[in-house]
Enzyme design. Structure first.
Site, short mmCIF file in Angstrom:
data_model
loop_
_atom_site.label_atom_id
_atom_site.label_comp_id
_atom_site.label_asym_id
_atom_site.label_seq_id
_atom_site.Cartn_x
_atom_site.Cartn_y
_atom_site.Cartn_z
CD GLU A 107 28.70 43.70 58.42
OE1 GLU A 107 29.69 44.31 58.01
OE2 GLU A 107 27.80 43.27 57.67
CB CYS A 128 31.39 42.58 50.60
SG CYS A 128 30.31 42.14 51.98
ZN LIG Z 1 31.02 40.15 52.80
#
Ligand SMILES: [Zn+2]
Length: 823
Positions: free
Chosen positions: A336, A420
């Site tokens: 990520e 998230c």
């Molecule tokens: Zn996130």
């Protein structure tokens, strides 16, 4: 606490003029904010003092309040995130674990509740809601009951301390720097606690947070143990606790954690170098931006110039080499993470929604340190494009990744295993009005444009500002000023980079056309020359009630080209109008294809407001050329109607192709494939159809016959794999549109060596359907497993309605297919 003794900027002295934030807490009587010794030289006007009434943000903020926040709480209940606290509390009371009391799937699941509480608190600050407040009070009770006696709070361990989550480590904190996320959870707790305290004046969650923070202060710091967070955010949270309590231990601990990072750790979480020695944005993009924001906070509160120097240098790197035109950051799915310089692929762009939120936190803070509008330019680009793309228009589904191109298989999800992003949306959307204005002594900054009004305490007066505008659809902004009694002060009106011929504050992107109409400014009807310094037109004069500033930011349709070092954007243009980046979406095309378009340089584009479309948007229209291969392999060109919509609004009308960077050069255009037996087949695979990872990455068997051509076996653009299955025999199948005679196939294997666990198979074969029975084809071979090319296998012709690849994986490895052709 050691202070460097140096002022951050000349403007730092002006903080004396700023009214204490208590005056701004008009909805929360009794809440005080402690006096802190140093702070940002520029202070944001809080969202509680800014009331938007426009048609762009106000409805979104209301959707966030009425739909997204209740929906996210519901999901937290439904997915067991709330129950985790209840079960941890039961464990603390000595109840024997029952079957219900499972360890949470992820050790950071606690944060989702904290984030939504934070978002909900912001809405309570501006719109009381007794029902919501009492629900949150109930949650806070559950959170408090799950806190251990000494302040430790982490359900992933407390639920079953003898068998905690696999990432938690056997003992408290021991795996924090790698996997446990104990401090990440607490960072979000602290932010939520401060938000709820400021919204309601209730200390319940704040006391839980302080008890936890005191445990940290008693355990870690100079002369005690060392720790730094594996996933940053606790630094920002601790600074917020310092702001409300004035207790310097929290600020000192934030700085201690930052200074304890690196060197010699992993670049994945920015621990490869001391934070003050970092010069390039590397690793996990959300962690990075949270850390840079925490560094800005600590620098503002301590006067540390080394932090500022580091984040300034890193910002230059991001803005010149690692920023998407949508304002998204974090190019690669692997980790990520930020990619290499200029590595900005479109189809596989990761651009996590949380990274956009983090990017705006960071850019806002850099503005508050330096007072330069270039940070607001980046913030606005992210805000209007790659951030709000993360939530659907109805507020009920989300993107985790925000790519700049889609093959038609990507859709939004109501929630994620790793959730998230939705929580981050709830807290960010609720606080958007807080990014509009800022104040430094007798100077007001008008940073963003949206209809509404603000009440800004300034010296001894309250300055009222009313904005009337249809921004972002129209660049005319009328600002009416009411200072109460007349007085001399300065209003700095931001002239956005895009209105000055500067696409971004770097050479990463530039406008391909010449700007003809400059921005114009009038005060009480009289033209004022627009002299721009650090992105602002500065209006210093004696202001009186009823004074009017008219800003006119012409919004022609603009074409943007990327720096030639960005390989993915060569021969392509992006379209922009005002702050809005556009995308073509399949649903607006007669063929449902947009990735095969060519937009000639001279194609005229017009802009039109469509109130009925996507909650009201300006669309761009014109003619483009649709390219396709014919049966003879020649490219055909068809002129077709071209429509582009704001990028943020894509994927609100189902799944379709989408493209931001449109070829204007035939050399990079991608003609639609001529239909073949393979491309017309229905694809199914063992282990199901489309699969979604915890982070919302989707895998579809349809990737193998979509007509795209891979650049290598490791090409992440469009493939199918059976991961996480390993060492097994699996299959993928074509059901032909009608019976056909076939005698050859070509397979291009997927293999992600260096990134993942997929390798070419140990062995494979081809079966054909004979009535109801699968039979192996005869006379076939050799069964090639070469990488980076098609492996061709001929066999005795069979007449059949379906063909199957049966793939046996190597032991301990998975397998996958890039493309599969049939003759
Ligand atoms: Zn996130």
């Amino acid at each position: 606490m050691k202070h460097s003794g140096k002022m951050l900027a000349a403007g730092a002295a002006l903080t004396l003029f700023i009214a204490p934030s208590r005056a701004w807490q008009k909805h929360s009587p009794g809440v005080s904010t402690a006096k802190v010794a140093h702070d940002y030289p520029i202070r944001p006007v809080p969202f509680t003092a800014v009331h938007l009434t426009d048609t762009f943000w106000a409805p979104r903020i209301e959707t966030n309040r009425k739909v997204t926040i209740p929906f996210a709480f519901e999901k937290c209940e439904e997915t067991g995130r709330v129950a985790n606290f209840v079960h941890a509390a039961e464990a603390l009371r000595g109840h024997i674990p029952d079957q219900d009391r499972k360890i949470p799937p992820y050790p950071f699941d606690d944060t989702d509740i904290y984030k939504v509480i934070e978002g909900a608190s912001y809405t309570l600050s501006v719109k009381p809601d007794p029902h919501l407040e009492s629900y949150i009070d109930g949650l806070i009770q559950k959170i408090g009951a799950a806190q251990e006696k000494d302040g430790y709070l982490y359900t992933a361990r407390t639920i079953d301390p003898a068998h905690p989550h696999a990432w938690a480590g056997a003992h408290r904190w021991e795996d924090e720097e790698v996997l446990s996320h104990e401090l990440y959870d607490l960072g979000h707790l602290y932010e939520a606690a401060v938000a709820y305290y400021q919204a309601t004046g209730k200390r319940s969650l704040l006391d839980i947070a302080l008890k936890s923070a005191n445990l940290l202060c008693n355990t870690f710091g100079p002369g005690r143990k060392t720790i730094w967070p594996g996933h940053q955010i606790v630094e920002m949270g601790l600074v917020k606790l310092y702001r409300v309590t004035g207790d310097e231990r929290y600020l000192n601990l934030a700085k201690f954690m930052l200074d304890s990072r690196g060197p010699g750790g992993s670049s994945y979480n920015q621990a490869d170098l001391k934070v003050i020695d970092q010069t390039e944005a590397v690793g996990h993009a959300v962690r990075a931006t949270y850390m840079y924001s925490g560094m800005a906070d600590v620098a503002a509160m301590t006067g540390d110039t080394a932090y500022v120097h580091a984040i300034d240098t890193i910002w230059e790197n991001v803005v010149a080499k690692k920023l998407y035109i949508t304002g998204g950051i974090g190019a690669t799915g692997a980790g990520e993470a930020f990619g290499a310089n200029y590595e900005l692929p479109n189809l596989t762009a990761y651009n996590e929604t949380c990274a956009s939120v983090g990017n705006d936190f960071w850019n806002q803070r850099l503005f508050l340190l330096h007072g330069d509008a270039k940070y607001i330019d980046v913030m606005e680009r992210t805000l209007y494009n790659g951030l709000i793309s993360g939530v659907s228009l109805d507020g009920r589904s989300f993107f985790y990744q925000n790519p700049l191109e889609s093959n038609g298989r990507k859709g939004r999800s109501p929630w994620f295993g790793v959730a998230c992003c939705p929580g981050n949306i709830t807290r960010f959307m609720a606080s958007v009005p807080g990014y509009m204005y800022a104040l430094a002594g007798p100077t007001v900054y008008v940073n963003l444009f949206a209809g509404g009004n603000a009440e800004i305490p300034m010296g001894g007066r309250t300055l009222k500002i009313v904005q009337e505008t249809r921004y972002p659809w129209d660049g005319k902004v009328k600002i009416t000023v009411d200072p109460g009694k007349p007085g001399a002060f300065t209003i700095k009106v931001r002239i956005p980079g895009w209105a000055r011929g500067e696409a971004v504050p770097s050479d990463l992107y530039r406008f391909a056309d010449v700007l003809h109409e400059p921005a114009r400014l009038r005060v009480n009807g009289r033209e004022v020359p627009v002299r721009v310094t650090e992105g602002y037109a500065t209006l210093s004069r004696e202001w009186k009630s009823g004074d009017v500033i008219d800003l006119d930011l012409p919004m022609p349709v603009r074409r943007i080209v990327a720096n030639s070092q960005v390989a993915a954007d060569r021969g392509r243009v992006a379209l922009e109008r005002g702050p809005i980046v556009y995308a073509a979406e399949g649903v607006d095309s007669p063929t449902h294809r947009v990735r095969n378009l060519l937009l000639p340089e001279d194609a005229r584009l017009t802009a039109e407001f469509r109130p009925d479309l996507l909650n009201g948007v300006v669309v761009l229209e014109g003619k483009a050329i649709s390219l396709a291969y014919n049966a003879h392999g020649k490219v055909t060109r068809t002129s077709e109607k071209f429509t582009a919509i704001p990028y943020y609004a894509w994927a609100n009308r189902g799944r379709d192709e989408m493209i931001v960077w449109i070829p204007d050069s035939e050399s990079v255009a991608k003609p639609a494939p001529w239909p073949t037996l393979a491309t017309e087949s229905k694809v199914t695979a063992s282990q199901g159809g489309g699969r979604v990872t915890g982070e919302g990455m989707e895998k579809h068997p349809e990737a193998v016959n979509d007509g795209d051509e891979p650049s290598s076996s490791n090409d992440p653009a469009s493939y199918f794999d059976w991961w996480p299955e390993k060492g097994k025999t699996e299959w993928i199948e074509y059901d032909f549109p009608k019976t056909a005679t076939v005698s050859q196939i070509q397979v291009y294997w997927y293999d992600d060596t260096g990134r993942g666990e997929v390798r070419v198979p140990a062995s494979w074969r081809v079966l054909y359907k004979d009535g109801g029975t699968w039979r192996p084809v005869a006379g076939a071979g050799p069964w090639g497993v070469d990488k980076d090319k098609y492996n061709t296998v001929a066999f005795a012709p069979v007449t059949t309605g379906a063909l199957r690849l049966e793939v046996t994986m190597q032991p301990n490895w998975s397998a996958g297919v890039q493309k599969w052709k049939v003759k």
